[in-house]
Motif scaffolding. Structure first.
Motif, PDB file in Angstrom:
ATOM      1  N   LEU A 118     -12.019   1.024  18.041  1.00  0.00           N
ATOM      2  CA  LEU A 118     -11.610  -0.353  18.296  1.00  0.00           C
ATOM      3  C   LEU A 118     -10.125  -0.374  18.641  1.00  0.00           C
ATOM      4  CD1 LEU A 118     -12.735  -3.446  16.361  1.00  0.00           C
ATOM      5  CD2 LEU A 118     -10.286  -3.102  16.667  1.00  0.00           C
ATOM      6  N   SER A 163      -9.132  -6.256  13.954  1.00  0.00           N
ATOM      7  CA  SER A 163      -8.394  -4.994  13.824  1.00  0.00           C
ATOM      8  C   SER A 163      -7.991  -4.711  12.385  1.00  0.00           C
ATOM      9  CB  SER A 163      -7.179  -4.976  14.750  1.00  0.00           C
ATOM     10  OG  SER A 163      -6.418  -6.142  14.584  1.00  0.00           O
ATOM     11  N   GLY A 164      -8.151  -5.692  11.496  1.00  0.00           N
ATOM     12  CA  GLY A 164      -7.968  -5.406  10.069  1.00  0.00           C
ATOM     13  C   GLY A 164      -6.603  -5.710   9.504  1.00  0.00           C
ATOM     14  N   LYS A 165      -5.890  -6.627  10.114  1.00  0.00           N
ATOM     15  CA  LYS A 165      -4.554  -6.951   9.610  1.00  0.00           C
ATOM     16  C   LYS A 165      -4.626  -7.622   8.238  1.00  0.00           C
ATOM     17  CE  LYS A 165      -0.193  -8.556  11.316  1.00  0.00           C
ATOM     18  NZ  LYS A 165       0.539  -9.612  11.945  1.00  0.00           N
ATOM     19  N   TYR A 190      -6.796 -10.265  15.088  1.00  0.00           N
ATOM     20  CA  TYR A 190      -6.224  -9.608  13.908  1.00  0.00           C
ATOM     21  C   TYR A 190      -7.289  -9.292  12.857  1.00  0.00           C
ATOM     22  CZ  TYR A 190      -1.519 -10.520  15.650  1.00  0.00           C
ATOM     23  OH  TYR A 190      -0.376 -10.522  16.400  1.00  0.00           O
ATOM     24  N   LEU A 222      -6.748  -2.689  19.950  1.00  0.00           N
ATOM     25  CA  LEU A 222      -6.160  -4.005  20.196  1.00  0.00           C
ATOM     26  C   LEU A 222      -4.915  -3.851  21.065  1.00  0.00           C
ATOM     27  CD1 LEU A 222      -5.756  -7.081  19.636  1.00  0.00           C
ATOM     28  CD2 LEU A 222      -4.536  -6.430  17.546  1.00  0.00           C
ATOM     29  N   ALA A 230      -9.616   1.808  14.163  1.00  0.00           N
ATOM     30  CA  ALA A 230      -9.024   2.297  15.404  1.00  0.00           C
ATOM     31  C   ALA A 230      -9.676   3.609  15.815  1.00  0.00           C
ATOM     32  CB  ALA A 230      -7.521   2.475  15.232  1.00  0.00           C
ATOM     33  N   VAL A 270      -7.527  -0.236   8.628  1.00  0.00           N
ATOM     34  CA  VAL A 270      -7.048  -0.452   9.994  1.00  0.00           C
ATOM     35  C   VAL A 270      -7.190   0.810  10.852  1.00  0.00           C
ATOM     36  CG1 VAL A 270      -5.063  -1.135  11.400  1.00  0.00           C
ATOM     37  CG2 VAL A 270      -5.370  -2.122   9.131  1.00  0.00           C
ATOM     38  N   LYS A 312       0.844  -1.188   0.000  1.00  0.00           N
ATOM     39  CA  LYS A 312       0.000   0.000   0.000  1.00  0.00           C
ATOM     40  C   LYS A 312       0.879   1.239   0.000  1.00  0.00           C
ATOM     41  CE  LYS A 312      -3.746  -1.446   2.562  1.00  0.00           C
ATOM     42  NZ  LYS A 312      -4.244  -1.542   3.916  1.00  0.00           N
ATOM     43  N   GLN A 371      -0.903   1.835  12.731  1.00  0.00           N
ATOM     44  CA  GLN A 371      -2.227   2.047  12.138  1.00  0.00           C
ATOM     45  C   GLN A 371      -3.323   1.625  13.106  1.00  0.00           C
ATOM     46  OE1 GLN A 371      -0.741   0.307   8.241  1.00  0.00           O
ATOM     47  NE2 GLN A 371      -2.582   1.392   7.606  1.00  0.00           N
ATOM     48  N   GLN A 372      -3.053   0.578  13.874  1.00  0.00           N
ATOM     49  CA  GLN A 372      -4.035   0.157  14.868  1.00  0.00           C
ATOM     50  C   GLN A 372      -4.228   1.242  15.928  1.00  0.00           C
ATOM     51  OE1 GLN A 372      -5.255  -0.918  18.021  1.00  0.00           O
ATOM     52  NE2 GLN A 372      -6.996  -1.363  16.664  1.00  0.00           N
ATOM     53  N   ARG A 373      -3.252   2.132  16.049  1.00  0.00           N
ATOM     54  CA  ARG A 373      -3.396   3.238  16.994  1.00  0.00           C
ATOM     55  C   ARG A 373      -3.986   4.474  16.320  1.00  0.00           C
ATOM     56  NH1 ARG A 373      -3.211  -0.615  19.679  1.00  0.00           N
ATOM     57  NH2 ARG A 373      -1.647  -1.130  21.250  1.00  0.00           N
ATOM     58  N   GLY A 374      -4.446   4.302  15.075  1.00  0.00           N
ATOM     59  CA  GLY A 374      -5.186   5.381  14.429  1.00  0.00           C
ATOM     60  C   GLY A 374      -4.398   6.192  13.418  1.00  0.00           C
ATOM     61  N   LEU A 375      -3.114   5.862  13.204  1.00  0.00           N
ATOM     62  CA  LEU A 375      -2.326   6.624  12.238  1.00  0.00           C
ATOM     63  C   LEU A 375      -2.600   6.088  10.837  1.00  0.00           C
ATOM     64  CD1 LEU A 375      -0.823   7.149  14.958  1.00  0.00           C
ATOM     65  CD2 LEU A 375       1.271   7.258  13.629  1.00  0.00           C
ATOM     66  N   PHE A 389       1.541  -1.863  11.006  1.00  0.00           N
ATOM     67  CA  PHE A 389       0.231  -2.310  11.488  1.00  0.00           C
ATOM     68  C   PHE A 389      -0.037  -1.794  12.902  1.00  0.00           C
ATOM     69  CE2 PHE A 389      -2.193  -5.747  13.753  1.00  0.00           C
ATOM     70  CZ  PHE A 389      -3.431  -5.445  13.204  1.00  0.00           C
TER      71      PHE A 389
END
Lengths: 485, 247
Positions: free
Chosen positions: B80, B48-50, B45, B82, B76, B72, A6, A439-443, A436
């Motif tokens: 959501l 959270s969209g991995k 996962y 993780l 968040a 992802v 990406k 991004q999971q923290r919103g970035l 990842f």
């Protein structure tokens, strides 16, 4: 799609149209006739009312240039450059003599710099920073001069210095980079047009950052700046240069020579944020950046520190170096080089240890994306006299995607058994798990890449003057978003 | 809050989740327990969209929206969170800076102005004190050279600061000593409210002794095979997975 894919697709999608300094200004200019020959050199010298010794020096340099071959050590694909196809002098028409005050400057020029975020009006000048502004071949304005002169500090364009301080110029010009060093050095010596001159007298600590802002505007014009900085005994100066250029389909040539001289106990900190136009994503256009920067630590306990953030240019060929002559002198080189799309960079440093107890430190961070190529090339040379010399080198490379290339080429020569040399090198790919996590923290993907890359470069960026560190951080992120902005 | 319906997921053609359904309402704490390889982490996962997890069938809705359509970061920012089993190290990025960046990313998403530096510092101080996190650690690079316990506390700190609606804890208790476990559990209990929900993924009952779940689910071979209340976790501890999975 994988996170890195990406990133790669985003990086490629964003073309060079995002280069935010890519506009060109409609400024009427006066040019030398196209091409490179003794008459053009004479024209440049005459435009600047130079003394005869300098004209002779230039003409000799031109002869040397014609006799020298292009340096070929770099891992760069450099297209054949037709040196006869460039203009070697371009000056805004309105500036015959350097304006005495900003009121005399063409409003179009002022507008150009406002757009670039470099306000020239005194009331708006960046606090704590004195700026010399070079457009194409001439210096437009130098701010803060009066305040500096009260301390005995000379900060002016090299053209003015040649007129006003000929002894200093004569003594030091070409003393660190000999004319015949290599062909680009000779070329610059023959046709250099403007640049900055700094002299810090004994026992003076320059209270503000000195800065030069280079801008190439005119088409098919080479910029050959010459900068000379002398820090006399017990003095200190921090100097920063920034560069941008319009987006043009033709390649433009930039070949600078920068010489630094530090006498006993003096320190020079030289920072560069190079953001020349890198060309479009197919590799069309962009600046050819062939730069020779060298500092001489002539005095005992002197120190020269280079920090560079190289994000622009189609080709970067640059090795800011230190000659550590004085005993206990120190050389440092902190570098971030980012290449994206079709950019190529071959950059590094030379640390030449001559004096006793000399130390040098090299931290190089290369980041590579797209189809770009990025090489660190560095030489550490320890002479037989350099007792107890020490060097530490760390080269880290970060790759984004599968189509770019990163190379580390260290040359280490030691003629001294009690010297100590360390070399560390790493190459890594941007880590998908880290992306990842962010991004999971919103970035967003770009924010995550920017954050991780900035973390990777932190050791270098923290050496930039505060005022510029934030800008540089943004630049690092933006460069990888697509292009340089 | 969250509704998973008949979820089938494969990785490289290998089927991992085989028709899993689960509904979590506001204010509820669900524990998902299962042996290694049962699909617990896969579920976290997928939620959270991995990348690289193929959704073959089924649906997931989060706050009445199709979760599977979101990136992802969008998931968040919509609330959501993780807590990672193995939190990532990010060299050169200060922990407190990372936190602020994350908070401001969420605020930007919600069209809120950036968090005032003072306000941020205040809430960071309060929450890290609650979690007995050494303030010095917040100045260090994120997770770099942190002990296992410090990393897990860091996850709970991020959780508390980011204030999610649904928090998934992926084996947060693994690798924790009893003191750290208690601190982490206290942190979770403090954050727990009638407005949010938890999905706690774990091997063992011990975290559940401190964070009492409303529901306990046993997952085996990609499916929930048994659901009940807290007593199910106790029973599981006694009898072991093999027996309970066959119930």
């Amino acid at each position: 799609m994988a996170a890195t894919e990406k990133t790669i697709s985003q990086v490629t999608k964003l073309g060079s149209s995002d280069y935010k300094y890519g506009f060109s200004s409609n400024i009427e200019d006066v040019k030398a006739p196209k091409g490179l020959n003794p008459d053009v050199v004479k024209y440049i010298s005459a435009q600047k009312n130079e003394p005869k010794w300098l004209l002779d020096w230039r003409l000799k340099a031109l002869e040397t240039f014609f006799n020298l071959k292009k340096p070929e050590w770099a891992k760069l694909k450099i297209p054949e450059i037709d040196f006869q196809d460039y203009y070697y002098y371009s000056s805004p028409k309105s500036i015959k003599d350097k304006p005495k005050s900003l009121d005399e400057i063409d409003p179009e020029i002022l507008k150009t710099y406002e757009k670039l975020g470099i306000p020239l009006q005194e009331q708006k000048v960046l606090s704590g920073i004195a700026v010399d502004v070079v457009l194409d071949s001439v210096s437009i304005a130098t701010t803060y001069r009066k305040q500096l002169s009260e301390l005995g500090i000379i900060f002016c364009s090299i053209s003015e210095a040649i007129k006003d301080y000929p002894d200093l110029v004569k003594k030091y010009l070409g003393s660190v980079i000999p004319v015949a060093d290599h062909s680009f050095a000779a070329l610059n010596s023959a046709v250099f047009t403007d640049g900055s001159f700094v002299y810090i007298p004994e026992n003076v600590r320059c209270p503000v950052e000195l800065s030069t802002y280079f801008r190439i505007n005119a088409k098919n014009t080479g910029q050959f700046e010459r900068t000379l900085i002398i820090a006399d005994k017990n003095s200190y100066v921090s100097y920063l240069e920034g560069c941008t250029a319009p987006m043009r389909d033709e390649n433009q040539l930039h070949a600078a020579n920068v010489e630094l001289i530090a006498l006993d106990n003096a320190e020079i900190k030289y920072s560069t944020v190079q953001n020349w136009y890198p060309g479009d994503k197919e590799g069309k256009g962009g600046i050819y950046n062939f730069v020779t920067k060298r500092g001489a630590c002539r005095g005992d306990n002197s120190k020269i520190s280079w920090t560079q953030v190289e994000t622009g240019s189609a080709i970067t060929w640059k090795y800011p170096s230190c000659i550590l002559q004085g005993d206990n002198s120190k050389g440092e080189f902190y570098s971030v080089a980012i290449t994206n799309n079709c950019q190529q960079a071959d950059t590094g440093t030379k640390m030449i240890h001559i004096g006793k107890n000399t130390t040098s430190k090299i931290i190089s961070k290369g980041i590579c994306a797209g189809q770009a190529d990025n090489t660190y090339r560095g030489q550490v040379k320890i002479s037989s006299k350099a007792k107890k010399a020490r060097n530490f080198t760390q080269c880290d490379s970060l790759l984004i995607g599968n189509t770019c290339g990163s190379h580390t080429v260290p040359y280490i020569e030691s003629s001294n058994s009690d010297s100590q040399i360390e070399h560390e090198a790493t190459t890594s790919k941007i880590n998908e798990e880290q992306l990842f996590y962010c991004q999971q923290r919103g970035l967003s993907n770009e924010e995550a890449v920017g954050l991780i890359v900035n973390g990777f470069c932190k050791e270098v960026l923290q050496h930039l003057p505060m005022e510029f560190a934030v800008e540089a951080q943004k630049l690092v992120s933006i460069s990888l978003e697509g292009s340089v902005g | 809050m969250l509704e998973i319906k008949d979820l089938k997921v494969s990785v490289d053609q290998k089927k991992i989740l085989k028709g899993l359904s689960l509904k979590i309402n506001k204010g509820e704490v669900h524990a998902l327990m299962g042996p290694n390889g049962s699909g617990k982490s896969t579920l976290s996962y997928v939620l959270s969209g991995k990348d690289n997890y193929n959704i073959d069938e089924g649906s997931i809705s989060f706050k009445n929206e199709n979760l599977l359509n979101m990136d992802v970061d969008e998931r968040a920012n919509k609330g959501l969170f993780l807590a990672f089993q193995y939190p990532m190290e990010i060299p050169g990025v200060q922990t407190s800076f990372f936190l602020r960046t994350a908070i401001n990313a969420k605020r930007k998403f919600l069209n809120l102005p950036e968090l005032d530096a003072l306000e941020f510092a205040k809430s960071l101080k309060t929450i890290s004190e609650d979690l007995s996190i050494d303030p010095e650690i917040l100045k260090r690079d994120l997770n770099l050279n942190y002990s296992g316990g410090e990393k897990k506390k860091q996850e709970i700190l991020q959780l508390s600061m980011l204030n999610p609606d649904l928090a998934i804890l992926d084996e947060t208790d693994s690798g924790l000593d009893i003191d750290a476990l208690r601190v982490v559990a206290d942190g979770v209990n403090k954050f727990r409210s009638s407005d949010n929900a938890f999905l706690i993924i774990t091997h063992y009952q011990r975290l559940l002794d401190y964070v009492k779940p409303d529901f306990v689910h046993i997952i085996a071979d990609g499916n929930i095979v048994n659901s009940g209340d807290y007593s199910l976790a106790i029973e599981l501890e006694e009898k072991g997975y093999e027996k309970m999975a066959n119930v």
